[in-house]
Design a protein around this motif. Structure first.
Motif, PDB file in Angstrom:
ATOM      1  N   THR A 247       0.832  -1.196   0.000  1.00  0.00           N
ATOM      2  CA  THR A 247       0.000   0.000   0.000  1.00  0.00           C
ATOM      3  C   THR A 247       0.863   1.240   0.000  1.00  0.00           C
ATOM      4  N   ILE A 293      -7.362  -4.323  -0.028  1.00  0.00           N
ATOM      5  CA  ILE A 293      -7.666  -4.929   1.270  1.00  0.00           C
ATOM      6  C   ILE A 293      -9.164  -5.245   1.395  1.00  0.00           C
ATOM      7  N   THR A 294     -10.028  -4.446   0.774  1.00  0.00           N
ATOM      8  CA  THR A 294     -11.462  -4.720   0.880  1.00  0.00           C
ATOM      9  C   THR A 294     -11.779  -6.092   0.291  1.00  0.00           C
ATOM     10  N   SER A 368     -20.570   1.381   2.148  1.00  0.00           N
ATOM     11  CA  SER A 368     -19.687   2.310   1.449  1.00  0.00           C
ATOM     12  C   SER A 368     -18.296   2.180   2.042  1.00  0.00           C
ATOM     13  N   GLU A 371     -13.305   5.864   0.788  1.00  0.00           N
ATOM     14  CA  GLU A 371     -13.100   7.316   0.790  1.00  0.00           C
ATOM     15  C   GLU A 371     -14.302   7.936   1.479  1.00  0.00           C
ATOM     16  N   PRO A 372     -14.180   9.205   1.847  1.00  0.00           N
ATOM     17  CA  PRO A 372     -15.343   9.854   2.458  1.00  0.00           C
ATOM     18  C   PRO A 372     -16.507   9.858   1.467  1.00  0.00           C
ATOM     19  N   THR A 395     -18.214   2.500   6.132  1.00  0.00           N
ATOM     20  CA  THR A 395     -17.197   1.759   6.878  1.00  0.00           C
ATOM     21  C   THR A 395     -15.828   2.389   6.718  1.00  0.00           C
ATOM     22  N   TRP A 396     -15.279   2.910   7.804  1.00  0.00           N
ATOM     23  CA  TRP A 396     -13.924   3.476   7.739  1.00  0.00           C
ATOM     24  C   TRP A 396     -12.902   2.457   8.219  1.00  0.00           C
ATOM     25  N   GLN A 398      -8.584   0.769   6.947  1.00  0.00           N
ATOM     26  CA  GLN A 398      -7.383   0.910   6.115  1.00  0.00           C
ATOM     27  C   GLN A 398      -6.743  -0.454   5.871  1.00  0.00           C
ATOM     28  N   GLU A 400      -3.917  -1.205   6.703  1.00  0.00           N
ATOM     29  CA  GLU A 400      -3.174  -1.490   7.938  1.00  0.00           C
ATOM     30  C   GLU A 400      -4.074  -1.972   9.078  1.00  0.00           C
ATOM     31  N   THR A 482      -3.336   7.148  12.043  1.00  0.00           N
ATOM     32  CA  THR A 482      -3.993   6.662  10.827  1.00  0.00           C
ATOM     33  C   THR A 482      -3.631   7.456   9.574  1.00  0.00           C
ATOM     34  N   ASP A 484      -5.332  10.082   8.867  1.00  0.00           N
ATOM     35  CA  ASP A 484      -6.598  10.729   8.505  1.00  0.00           C
ATOM     36  C   ASP A 484      -6.964  11.846   9.485  1.00  0.00           C
ATOM     37  N   ILE A 496     -14.795  10.997   9.044  1.00  0.00           N
ATOM     38  CA  ILE A 496     -13.420  11.044   8.545  1.00  0.00           C
ATOM     39  C   ILE A 496     -13.382  12.048   7.399  1.00  0.00           C
ATOM     40  N   ARG A 510      -5.572   4.360  -3.080  1.00  0.00           N
ATOM     41  CA  ARG A 510      -4.575   5.101  -2.318  1.00  0.00           C
ATOM     42  C   ARG A 510      -3.328   5.287  -3.148  1.00  0.00           C
TER      43      ARG A 510
HETATM   44  C1  7RM Z   1     -10.473   0.161   3.105  1.00  0.00           C
HETATM   45  C2  7RM Z   1      -9.506   1.045   2.387  1.00  0.00           C
HETATM   46  C3  7RM Z   1      -7.403   3.792   3.490  1.00  0.00           C
HETATM   47  C4  7RM Z   1      -7.796   5.235   3.456  1.00  0.00           C
HETATM   48  C5  7RM Z   1      -8.116   5.787   4.818  1.00  0.00           C
HETATM   49  C6  7RM Z   1      -9.076   6.917   4.476  1.00  0.00           C
HETATM   50  C7  7RM Z   1      -9.842   6.377   3.292  1.00  0.00           C
HETATM   51  C8  7RM Z   1     -11.433   4.447   3.659  1.00  0.00           C
HETATM   52  C9  7RM Z   1     -13.224   5.488   4.342  1.00  0.00           C
HETATM   53  C10 7RM Z   1     -12.209   6.442   4.118  1.00  0.00           C
HETATM   54  C11 7RM Z   1     -13.627   8.132   4.768  1.00  0.00           C
HETATM   55  C12 7RM Z   1     -14.501   5.973   4.798  1.00  0.00           C
HETATM   56  N1  7RM Z   1      -8.188   0.878   2.697  1.00  0.00           N
HETATM   57  N2  7RM Z   1     -11.117   5.758   3.692  1.00  0.00           N
HETATM   58  N3  7RM Z   1     -12.714   4.268   4.042  1.00  0.00           N
HETATM   59  N4  7RM Z   1     -12.413   7.750   4.338  1.00  0.00           N
HETATM   60  N5  7RM Z   1     -14.642   7.291   4.998  1.00  0.00           N
HETATM   61  N6  7RM Z   1     -15.534   5.149   5.013  1.00  0.00           N
HETATM   62  O1  7RM Z   1      -9.896   1.839   1.588  1.00  0.00           O
HETATM   63  O2  7RM Z   1      -5.770   1.394   2.760  1.00  0.00           O
HETATM   64  O3  7RM Z   1      -6.894   1.484   0.623  1.00  0.00           O
HETATM   65  O4  7RM Z   1      -7.274   3.241   2.188  1.00  0.00           O
HETATM   66  O5  7RM Z   1      -8.996   5.397   2.698  1.00  0.00           O
HETATM   67  O6  7RM Z   1      -8.363   8.048   4.083  1.00  0.00           O
HETATM   68  O7  7RM Z   1      -6.942   6.225   5.477  1.00  0.00           O
HETATM   69  S1  7RM Z   1      -6.972   1.721   2.021  1.00  0.00           S
END
Ligand code: 7RM
Length: 630
Positions: A247, A293-294, A368, A371-372, A395-396, A398, A400, A482, A484, A496, A510
């Motif tokens: 990543t 990762i999803t 979802s 991303e935001p 769902t927020w 990463q 990691e 994180t 974020d 987020i 990413r």
């Molecule tokens: C699962 C995934 C991680 C980054 C993370 C955030 C952003 C992921 C959300 C989100 C707002 C969400 N892993 N992010 N999910 N931001 N709301 N529900 O995406 O490693 O590829 O990315 O993605 O910035 O740090 S990832």
């Protein structure tokens, strides 16, 4: 596993998970098949980063994904595969068939000499064989490293080299809408500089002509069907490596995030069941690719650990038209649908005529991720897809974190547009200011950290533990950072807001600004570049590149084309700059640091509000950049 059943239940579970985390997670872990139980639940140290869960326990995750279900569910559907072409017959894979396919492939890997601990690269399309491949590795204790099949030969080679993969699993090609991508050609090019790879197993999918290096390359169809469908699961320690997934970060090359067997198993299953509130008889569909990762946690491991039935989809949202997702939901009566905001926005832009023909009344839960989700997209999803009857789980999490950390629990947590709402049990978020002071109370904003480990937290970055420590545990004392930014509202709900570092999020992917800059700089005429993200209606963020090309005789148009080609070659099409501005200089401080803040403002079109520019070495550079802004 018993699911959380009400908000009161959530509150009491959450409380227990904070007050007695070890007892809490031990109870959850009791739901799995262990070859030997743990001696202790948790050992952790965020200072000198070291986290272990379920110490000295023995297990095999595939036994929990597959064998454990066979007495009850041998003939239940594990997967329905829907191909890129809507008139092509689908495939169904029962749990028994999954068992047999995984064992045959595991035995084939063994015949290549793959043993426990060896790394295997998977560079494949969205077909069931990709999931078989991950599980076949896990069956024999090999460590999989899935590389998204949109990455270039050079990115693939970098990932293969970083962890010395012994075998690559691939296919002749992949379908993506009306395009065919020649995966085997990409593998061939990558392997010119990857001496560690001894065998390539090639699945015939697109019938594209490929070249076969007979000492190294084998056809899947020649070996796998003839292998035995019995393969005893390798006994793994809880903390043995399960997989590596690369990543992007704010600096340097992508990092190999390492997840281990026991904690990852417990957390992906627990989070899947509780967030989605999946029940037997439901049909779940996550549209992600297994290269991210999803796909790992919520296509392969979480749903299988829960014994769920899922759809695997090969295509894209807009082929043959923008009704594809809704048509599939209608066709199979999907109950749980999990996708990314970028897809929702793209489909919203194409209009409701693509939604209207389909019956979506099978849907119970929408998800979802990535991303935001902006309020408009949330409302569109809620109204037109969920018909205001389906909770949306934003769902927020990463790469990691391994699993979902902050999210509503479907039907239990009251949702709020653009809020990921509350932490799952076991997750302890904290907001801090730049100096690392905790920002207490509600109606506040800060950098999002987590102050206590959860079972699927990253264990290390492959081959470089120091980098893991520096990236996640050195910014703030005793906290996982994180990257974020985050708000907490009057009710303690989390929203987020996006990355606070030099990582972009383009269509949910990413991408590090430094990686794109380094690819651009590989163009012979570019002497320096700076890349920033800017708001993009569909992609969330677009990529804006400022390039210094002093002595080039080429037109800007020509240069732009070549620079894009360079990025495609070095990273892949997902990192293609949306805008390239040719400049004669970059705004720098007296100490030579690029002032990205100014470049971001220009990219956002905020040219009247550039902030403090007094520390600039040469203010004239900014004037030129503003004049030439795209
Ligand atoms: C699962 C995934 C991680 C980054 C993370 C955030 C952003 C992921 C959300 C989100 C707002 C969400 N892993 N992010 N999910 N931001 N709301 N529900 O995406 O490693 O590829 O990315 O993605 O910035 O740090 S990832």
């Amino acid at each position: 596993m018993k699911k959380i059943s009400s908000i009161e239940d959530y509150n009491s579970q959450y409380k227990k998970s904070v007050e007695q985390p070890e007892a809490f997670w031990a109870d959850v872990a009791e739901n799995f098949t262990w070859k030997k139980k743990w001696d202790s639940v948790l050992k952790w140290d965020f200072k000198n980063y070291d986290v272990k869960w379920f110490l000295n326990a023995k297990l095999n995750i595939t036994e929990n994904c597959i064998d454990r279900h066979l007495p009850q569910k041998a003939n239940d559907i594990a997967f329905i595969w829907e191909s890129n072409f809507e008139d092509k017959p689908n495939r169904t894979i029962t749990y028994q068939q999954l068992h047999d396919e995984v064992c045959k492939l595991a035995n084939t890997l063994k015949s290549f000499g793959v043993v426990k601990g060896d790394r295997v690269c998977i560079y494949m399309p969205m077909i069931p064989e990709s999931v078989f491949a991950m599980l076949a590795c896990a069956r024999i204790g090999a460590v999989h490293s899935v590389v998204f099949a949109g990455f270039s030969a050079s990115s693939l080679a970098g990932r293969i080299q970083d962890c010395d993969c012994k075998v690559v699993l691939t296919s002749d090609g992949a379908y993506r809408g009306d395009k065919i991508i020649n995966l085997k050609n990409v593998v061939d090019e990558a392997l010119e500089i990857c001496p560690s790879v001894k065998n390539v197993l090639v699945y015939k999918h697109t019938n594209t002509t490929v070249s076969i290096n007979s000492s190294r390359d084998k056809w899947w169809g020649d070996l796998v069907p003839n292998a035995s469908d019995k393969c005893e699961p390798e006994v793994m320690d809880s903390e043995d490596m399960l997989f590596i997934l690369y990543t992007s970060g704010s600096t340097g090359k992508p990092k190999g995030v390492v997840h281990t067997c026991g904690g990852y198993m417990v957390y992906t299953c627990y989070s899947f069941l509780n967030v989605f509130q999946y029940n037997p008889g439901d049909l779940y569909w996550c549209t992600a690719d297994v290269g991210w990762i999803t796909g790992h946690s919520y296509i392969t491991y979480g749903p299988l650990l829960a014994g769920a039935s899922s759809i695997i989809f090969e295509g894209v949202p807009t082929y043959p038209d923008a009704g594809r997702f809704w048509k599939i939901i209608d066709k199979y009566k999907v109950t749980h649908f999990y996708t990314a905001p970028t897809a929702i926005r793209a489909l919203e832009a194409l209009g409701l005529d693509f939604v209207k023909p389909y019956r979506l009344n099978s849907l119970k839960v929408l998800g979802s991720v990535g991303e935001p989700i902006n309020e408009e997209a949330w409302q569109w999803y809620n109204t037109n897809i969920g018909k205001e009857k389906c909770p949306i789980v934003d769902t927020w999490w990463q790469t990691e974190t391994g699993g979902i950390l902050i999210s509503p629990l479907a039907g239990i947590t009251k949702t709020k547009p653009s809020y990921a709402t509350l932490p799952l049990p076991g997750v302890q978020p904290i907001l801090v200011d730049e100096k690392g002071n905790e920002i207490k109370g509600n109606n506040v904003e800060g950098n999002l950290c987590i102050k206590f480990p959860w079972p699927s937290i990253i264990r290390t970055t492959y081959g470089d533990h120091e980098r893991c420590k520096q990236t996640y545990f050195a910014t703030y004392n005793n906290l996982y950072f994180t990257g974020d930014g985050c708000k907490r509202d009057e009710n303690g709900y989390y929203r987020i807001t996006g990355r606070v570092d030099d990582v972009m999020n383009v269509s949910g992917h990413r991408i590090g600004t430094a990686e794109v800059e380094s690819a651009i700089n590989a163009h012979a005429d570019v002497v320096e570049s700076a890349v920033v993200g800017y708001p993009h209606d569909i992609k969330g963020q677009g990529i804006y590149a400022y390039c210094i090309v002093p002595s080039s005789k080429k037109s800007h148009e020509e240069l732009r084309k070549e620079i894009i080609a360079e990025v495609n070659k070095i990273i892949g099409p997902i990192a293609k700059p949306d805008k390239i501005q040719i400049v004669t200089g970059l705004p720098k401080t007296r100490s030579g640091k690029i002032m990205r803040r100014i470049l971001r403002k220009v990219a956002e079109g905020e040219i009247n509000n550039l902030g403090d520019t007094s520390t600039l070495l040469d203010p004239a550079v900014v004037e030129e950049i503003v004049k030439g802004a795209l």
